[in-house]
Design an enzyme around this catalytic site. Structure first.
Site, PDB file in Angstrom:
ATOM      1  N   GLU A 181       0.811  -1.216   0.000  1.00  0.00           N
ATOM      2  CA  GLU A 181       0.000   0.000   0.000  1.00  0.00           C
ATOM      3  C   GLU A 181       0.847   1.270   0.000  1.00  0.00           C
ATOM      4  O   GLU A 181       0.510   2.264  -0.650  1.00  0.00           O
ATOM      5  CB  GLU A 181      -0.951   0.003   1.202  1.00  0.00           C
ATOM      6  CG  GLU A 181      -2.115  -0.967   1.097  1.00  0.00           C
ATOM      7  CD  GLU A 181      -1.765  -2.396   1.480  1.00  0.00           C
ATOM      8  OE1 GLU A 181      -2.650  -3.275   1.401  1.00  0.00           O
ATOM      9  OE2 GLU A 181      -0.591  -2.635   1.861  1.00  0.00           O
TER      10      GLU A 181
ATOM     11  N   HIS B 287     -11.486  -5.829   8.980  1.00  0.00           N
ATOM     12  CA  HIS B 287     -12.177  -5.529   7.727  1.00  0.00           C
ATOM     13  C   HIS B 287     -13.442  -4.707   7.955  1.00  0.00           C
ATOM     14  O   HIS B 287     -14.318  -4.663   7.093  1.00  0.00           O
ATOM     15  CB  HIS B 287     -12.564  -6.828   6.995  1.00  0.00           C
ATOM     16  CG  HIS B 287     -11.406  -7.668   6.571  1.00  0.00           C
ATOM     17  ND1 HIS B 287     -10.665  -8.423   7.448  1.00  0.00           N
ATOM     18  CD2 HIS B 287     -10.827  -7.852   5.349  1.00  0.00           C
ATOM     19  CE1 HIS B 287      -9.710  -9.065   6.801  1.00  0.00           C
ATOM     20  NE2 HIS B 287      -9.789  -8.734   5.524  1.00  0.00           N
TER      21      HIS B 287
END
Length: 669
Positions: free
Chosen positions: A408, A475
């Protein structure tokens, strides 16, 4: 050059095909940063400048690399690479003003040293975190490659910086995408006071290239002719055959990390060894021996350079101290942007889901902006984990819809590099939770670039977020508060398909960095009539969904629907329901109008309680609307725990289960 142990014992100069004029030009380029440094060290001792990071002993690397590249090729230097700036002929008066925080510098006094960039000279300076510029170089090189331009991008790091994760991510991305990036490691022996023996175990840092499938080289960093000739040859090859190359320059830092540090930790014999290998003195001796340089030419060079230095310093010294201007400071946080109004009243509409609206906004934006690139894990053939970009690769190709490695940080940095080099970029986080792995470049690079040196960060980061789907602690976070606190970022959080489409299109139009939150629980549950054509909606405008007089509920995202569901079963509740839609910028005017009208306010968010965005809105209301309040400002948030997985635990965590009770009490107050 092979990757074997490389110990410099002497400097062997070889002019190769360089004529005397070129040899003298390189010497002048080498001499200039040395003389500037000597001036700065005197000024430092006199207390006329505050700090200095010396590159004495390493000048041949910055000068040799810069002179070997073309003027229109980007270089991303470090704080010891003065030779990059002087070789690109950056005006000394501006450099001196930059170092002294004067208005004539490149950052309006907002940053120091070489923490700046300048498109005029194709230089992108470092930030103190060192690593992010490596990924930025990837993005700049990617832009060149997408335009089929035969250009190289050079980026510098020290041996200490090679231990950062950004270094490894950037090398991996450059290798996978065959990006023409010249990764330059200045191995100068120490990371501040930490010797290389305590920094890495491989024999040479060049050896690391093997693990990424990158050809690497070792070069004598004190030999200007070797640096110049080798880099010129490598760059020519990389332009014709785009690929990354890793170069380790063996050199030594002759002064402290910065002047206050000193060099007492360096063994005397080591210092003496490298003193004898001084790049300026040794090259001067060689030129005298070759008959290329004589005393008269040498003295003339020194006089001319010193005169230029003195004149530049005089200009800077006479420049007034910078004075803070509130409007200027605030206006420069974001790049100026006027969104063109879009008329959609008479266009056809289709009932679509929230997720379809996101996909439509992306699709139409790709048609509209030919310089738009999407990067993310599994976004290409697979269409993303939520299938939002399914079919995009067939329409727009792999150059624009790019699968990425799981890194990322480097991908966000590459997005910044794309912006620097003329592209728009979207980065998809598979889940908003994973943005923590790319936090640094967002809050320290994207957010601060325009304020620091006027460089826009034309990047949208899409953030699938939120609880309610049983996804557990990693998540399910709604982590917008991580970013609303950081000046320079825009944060958008729609609750309806029509808003999602218009706001995402506007975010892509906007040249500033935008965190665009998409609640996963809304993706396939919320339908709305949405215009089929392209349209945008201005950021920073809240929506009044219900008009009432008894209380104001101010919220955003999934909690908007919690409220709407609750009001269906309580039609007599006379509520003002305000959907913020954008958290930065906030619609303070709309918030204030609602509070004044009802006198009671509930600030509702799915986020955990402590430190969420509603805390600041509560403070604003208390400061600006106190005399209109008929009850204390009430906040309702989820528990101050990680988000649990089991359904009953998740229900217990969310603020939704307390909404009816809290709102009833507020209205009865």
């Amino acid at each position: 050059m092979s990757n074997h142990s490389y110990i410099i014992s002497r400097l062997n100069f070889n002019r190769r095909d360089l004529d005397s004029k070129q040899l003298l030009s390189l010497y002048e380029s080498l001499l200039k940063p040395r003389l500037i440094e000597e001036k700065m060290l005197i000024l430092l001792r006199q207390g006329k400048i505050s700090k200095w990071f010396s590159g004495i002993g390493q000048e041949a690397i910055a000068v040799g690399v810069t002179e070997a590249l073309k003027k229109d090729e980007y270089i991303l230097p470090m704080h010891r690479n003065l030779g990059v700036f002087t070789s690109r002929e950056v005006p000394l008066a501006r450099l001196f003003s930059q170092w002294q925080g004067k208005a004539n510098g490149f950052t309006k006094g907002r940053d120091r040293s070489f923490h700046f960039g300048t498109q005029d000279y194709k230089i992108v300076g470092m930030i103190s975190h060192l690593g992010p510029q490596l990924g930025v170089a990837d993005g700049i090189a990617l832009a060149h490659k997408l335009r089929s331009e035969k250009k190289v991008t050079a980026v510098f790091t020290g041996e200490g910086g090679t231990s950062e994760g950004d270094f490894h991510e950037a090398l991996n991305v450059a290798s996978v995408w065959d990006l023409p990036v010249l990764f330059c490691i200045e191995n100068n022996g120490y990371g501040l006071s930490t010797p290389t023996s305590e920094q890495y175990r491989c024999q040479n840092l060049a050896d690391r290239g093997v693990g990424y499938g990158i050809v690497s080289h070792m070069i004598n960093g004190n030999n200007i002719l070797e640096v110049f000739s080798e880099i010129k040859s490598l760059a020519a090859s990389m332009r014709e055959n785009p690929r990354p190359v890793l170069v380790e320059f063996k050199t030594f830092r002759m002064r402290g990390h910065e002047e206050a540090s000193g060099t007492k930790y360096v063994p005397e014999d080591l210092m003496n060894h490298w003193s004898a290998l001084d790049p300026v003195e040794n090259y001067k001796t060689y030129l005298f021996e070759e008959g290329v340089l004589n005393e008269e030419t040498q003295n003339t060079m020194i006089q001319n350079i010193n005169a230029e230095i003195d004149q530049a310093y005089k200009i800077t010294s006479e420049e007034p101290e910078i004075v803070g201007n509130l409007k200027c400071e605030l206006d420069d946080v974001f790049a100026p942007f006027d969104l063109e109004s879009t008329h959609i009243e008479n266009t056809s509409k289709t009932s679509i889901r929230f997720i379809d609206a996101i996909s439509s906004a992306l699709d139409l934006s790709f048609e509209r902006h030919q310089n738009l690139i999407l990067m993310g894990q599994d976004v290409a053939e697979y269409g993303g984990v939520f299938k939002i970009t399914q079919g995009f690769i067939d329409k727009y190709g792999k150059d624009r819809i790019r699968n990425t490695p799981i890194c990322e940080s480097a991908i966000i940095e590459a997005a910044m590099g794309l912006s620097i080099n003329g592209y728009k970029a979207i980065v998809e986080m598979q889940f908003a939770d994973f943005v923590s792995s790319g936090f640094n470049p967002i809050v320290n690079y994207l957010a601060k670039s325009h304020y620091r040196w006027g460089q826009k960060a034309d990047v949208v980061i899409r953030m699938p977020c939120g609880a309610g789907v049983g996804a557990g602690p990693f998540h399910s976070q709604t982590n917008e508060a991580w970013f609303t606190h950081t000046s320079g970022l825009k944060v958008v959080y729609p609750a309806f398909p029509s808003d999602a489409k218009g706001l995402l299109a506007a975010s892509i139009e906007d040249p500033n960095p935008v965190l665009f939150f998409e609640h996963k629980a809304l993706y396939r549950t919320i339908y709305e009539e949405v215009p089929d054509s392209y349209y945008t909606m201005p950021l920073g405008k809240a929506a009044l969904l219900k008009s009432g007089s008894k209380a104001s509920v101010i919220t955003y995202g999934a909690p908007v629907h919690w409220c709407l569901d609750l009001l269906k079963y309580n039609p007599d509740w006379d509520i003002d329901l305000l959907d913020l839609r954008t958290l930065c910028p906030l619609d303070y005017e709309c918030i204030k109008a609602s509070v004044i009208k009802t006198g009671k306010v509930l600030l509702l968010t799915e986020d955990s309680n402590f430190g969420n965005v509603m805390a600041d809105i509560s403070a604003y209301i208390a400061e600006e609307c106190f005399e209109y309040l008929d009850a204390p400002v009430k906040r309702l948030s989820s528990l101050d725990t990680p988000i649990p997985f089991a359904q009953n635990l998740e229900i217990n965590y969310l603020a939704k289960n307390k909404l009816e009770e809290i709102l009833a009490k507020l209205m009865a107050y």
